[in-house]
Structures are given as C-alpha cells and as structure tokens.
Design a protein around this motif. Structure first.
Motif, short mmCIF file in Angstrom:
data_model
loop_
_atom_site.label_atom_id
_atom_site.label_comp_id
_atom_site.label_asym_id
_atom_site.label_seq_id
_atom_site.Cartn_x
_atom_site.Cartn_y
_atom_site.Cartn_z
N HIS A 112 47.39 41.76 28.37
CA HIS A 112 48.49 41.36 29.49
C HIS A 112 49.03 39.92 29.07
CE1 HIS A 112 48.56 45.05 31.74
NE2 HIS A 112 47.20 45.32 31.73
N THR A 167 52.71 39.03 28.43
CA THR A 167 53.46 37.67 29.47
C THR A 167 54.10 36.83 28.67
OG1 THR A 167 51.98 38.28 31.17
CG2 THR A 167 53.17 36.37 31.61
N SER A 198 50.63 45.55 45.04
CA SER A 198 49.40 45.11 45.33
C SER A 198 48.38 45.80 46.30
CB SER A 198 49.15 43.60 45.75
OG SER A 198 50.00 43.44 46.88
N ASN A 208 49.89 45.07 36.49
CA ASN A 208 49.94 44.01 35.54
C ASN A 208 50.94 43.73 34.69
OD1 ASN A 208 47.08 42.45 35.99
ND2 ASN A 208 46.66 44.56 36.08
N CYS A 209 51.75 44.77 34.36
CA CYS A 209 53.07 44.92 33.37
C CYS A 209 54.13 44.41 33.98
CB CYS A 209 53.24 46.14 32.74
SG CYS A 209 52.01 46.54 31.23
N LEU A 241 53.88 42.36 36.98
CA LEU A 241 53.77 40.76 37.29
C LEU A 241 54.47 39.87 36.46
CD1 LEU A 241 52.25 39.71 39.58
CD2 LEU A 241 50.19 39.30 38.24
N VAL A 250 49.19 35.53 35.09
CA VAL A 250 48.89 36.98 34.91
C VAL A 250 47.55 37.22 34.38
CG1 VAL A 250 49.60 38.81 33.62
CG2 VAL A 250 51.40 37.30 34.67
N ALA A 273 44.84 39.56 36.02
CA ALA A 273 44.30 40.97 35.23
C ALA A 273 42.76 40.80 35.18
CB ALA A 273 44.88 40.83 33.95
N TYR A 314 40.86 43.75 36.71
CA TYR A 314 40.00 44.73 35.64
C TYR A 314 38.60 44.51 35.73
CZ TYR A 314 44.16 46.52 33.20
OH TYR A 314 45.25 47.05 32.74
#
Length: 348
Positions: free
Chosen positions: A48, A52, A77, A266-267, A269, A285, A289, A293
């Motif tokens: 991720h 970014t 979220s 997360n993609c 964001l 990010v 993440a 996670y």
C-alpha cells in the motif's frame, strides 16, 4: 518412628509454567518481534505504501488530477471499523472460551484426583488395606486423568500419534515431552484414532469404569459416584467446546469481504490524501494500513488459540502445572499407603 522422606524434585511453585517467569526488558511499545503481528502485516503495508508512492508521483508529475474528495474517507472508515470490531470480538471470544474450557478440564481432573485418592483408602466397612491390584488400579486411573490433558492438547493440534500397544512409538523419534506423555498411558492401550475415536474420549471411558469399580468396592457411595460422573461429563463437555472452536472457522464469505473492504479502503486513501498532503500521504497511508491490518492480524492469531504462537493459550505450561500437582498428590498417597509418609501428611 518413621523418618521424614527427603524429596528430590525440580524447584517449582504453583502455576510456575503457565505464568510469565521473567520481566519484560523493553516496553511493549518498542517490541517488534515476539508476540507482535508485524511479520504477517509487513507485506500489505509495504504494498500500500508503494501504491501511494505511485499515486503521488502520477499526481505530481504526470496527470496532475488524481485527488478525490476527502469526504469519502469517513463513510468507508465506518464500514471498515465495524467489520474489524466484529472480527476481533469474535476471535477473542473464541480465545476466551477456549481458555475457560481448558480451565474446566483442569478443574475436573483436580476434583476427580482428590476424590479418588481420598476415598481409595480402605476396602469396604471393615477397613481392609488395599491389595496390590487395587493400588495399581488407582494409580493407573490417576495417570490416565493426567494423560487426558495431554490427549486434549495433542488432538486440538492435530497431533494424532498414540504409540502402538507395544509401547514403542513406531519409526519416529520420541521426544522427552512425548515420552512423559506415553508413560502416563496404560500398558497395552490400543488407540482407535484411525477409526474416528479421539483419545480423550477413550480415556474417559477408563475413568468411568474405575468409578463403577470404586462404587462396587464401597469406596464411593452413590451420590459421590454420581458427582464424580458429573465432573467427568463436564470435562467431556469442555473438550467438545474446544473442538467446536478448532473445527469451525469464521465463514469464508466474511473473510473474503473483510479482506476486500480493507484493501479497498487503503487503496482509496491515497487518492483522498494526495491533494492535501502530497508526499506526506505515503507515511500517512502506511500508518493507517499498519493500524488496520494489525487489528485484523490480531484477529487471525486469536481465531485458533490452541497452537504454538506466542499469542495462543499456554497449553503446554497449563498442562505441565496440572500434571505436577496431580503427581505430587499421587506420590503422597502412595507414601501414606506404604507407611513411609511423614506424620501429618495429607492422607493420614
């Protein structure tokens, strides 16, 4: 006057193996190895972060218009938070139920051992001393009670390797721990695991048979024998709950959707932060993440709490502590029966 016995035992104390034995050298906030989930979340966090980096580079040097409204983040979220809360609550409930079930099994073993050793002192109302066969029978059933703990532990870990009736563990090498376990099993015991019968249930049959023999020998009166059977039933019931946890994973549909929603959030964001933060979007990010996670990784570890992970139930230590307690009681019972016990012993 019988001299006091000198015990030669390893230094120990109650719950010595199950309790944490050494202080932490580092604060938990600085721990990144033992007990942490960083190892299983490192790859998605890096991916991720790299994604970014690509988005920020394209926004700054290629297209210049990849940003999305920041208002999209709160709506997503909420969904991610609800799914992670459900996952962690469910996983911790499995962990807590498993620990309580193991405590129930240990308590049943303690209660049965106490009742058996206190009651198996004389035969009938005339106080006839126990015969060698009756003494061996009592010692065998106490060892079987301890073996049930080991059998539960190994079955939950899918370690089906009961030795054959000859007492030789086949072609494999016997470890010290396995040798102690095998020594608790009755000589000539034949396992039926290949036919679907778990060893814990098989061993409880031996205990139930002993309770019946003790009642026939007038060691236990009717209500006491009935209560001992209740303790044995509680043990089997607790093991059944642990089996349910072990054999019932979370629904795959929930796992798939959770992974997809987590990856999607997360993609998205980077697109929502690139306009306001620029290259600072990369660490932002990465932190988000890492947090999300990590929460999901904790749920993964707690989902099956019977293995060897740092965050799993300390089954080895708990079983060893119970074995130590029961074997000390058995040693004292044998010494009292042979007349070698010190005055004022437990079984005088």
């Amino acid at each position: 006057m019988t001299p006091a016995r000198h015990h030669t035992r390893r230094p120990t104390y109650p719950l010595a193996h199950a309790a944490r034995q050494k202080p932490r050298r580092w604060p938990l906030v600085l721990r990144f190895a033992k007990g942490a989930v960083h190892g299983i979340i490192l790859v998605p966090v890096i991916l991720h972060s790299l994604f970014t980096v690509l988005i920020v580079y394209l926004d700054r040097h290629v297209t210049g218009n990849l940003g999305l409204p920041t208002s999209i983040v709160p709506s997503l979220s909420i969904v991610v938070g609800l799914m992670l809360v459900f996952r962690n609550q469910t996983s911790y409930d499995r962990f807590w139920t498993g620990r309580n079930s193991l405590a129930t099994i240990g308590t049943s073993v303690r209660n049965l051992t106490r009742s058996i050793l206190v009651s198996a002192r004389s035969k009938g109302v005339n106080g006839t001393p126990l015969t060698d066969r009756e003494t061996a029978d009592t010692e065998k059933v106490v060892r079987v009670l301890v073996a049930i703990l080991y059998a539960v532990k190994h079955n939950l870990r899918a370690e089906y390797n009961i030795p054959p009736a000859s007492g030789i563990a086949g072609e494999g090498e016997i470890t010290t721990a396995k040798a102690e376990y095998y020594a608790l099993l009755p000589d000539g015991l034949r396992g039926f695991e290949d036919q679907g019968l778990g060893l814990p249930l098989q061993l409880t049959v031996l205990v139930e048979s002993y309770i019946r023999r003790g009642f026939e020998r007038s060691w236990f009166h009717g209500p006491q024998a009935s209560q001992m059977t209740v303790q044995l039933n509680n043990l089997v019931d607790a093991y059944g709950r642990m089996e349910t946890i072990r054999t019932t994973p979370l629904p795959v549909a929930h796992l798939i959707h959770q992974k997809q929603v987590l990856a999607l959030f997360n993609c998205v964001l980077p697109f929502a932060t690139v306009d306001d933060f620029g290259w600072w979007a990369v660490p932002i990010v990465a932190i988000v993440a890492f947090t999300l996670y990590g929460i999901e990784g904790i749920g993964v570890q707690l989902e099956d709490p019977f293995g060897y992970d740092k965050n799993d139930i300390k089954m080895d230590g708990i079983v060893e502590d119970t074995r130590q307690e029961v074997m000390v009681l058995l040693d004292e019972w044998k010494a009292a029966g042979s007349g070698n016990g010190a005055h004022g012993g437990m079984f005088d």
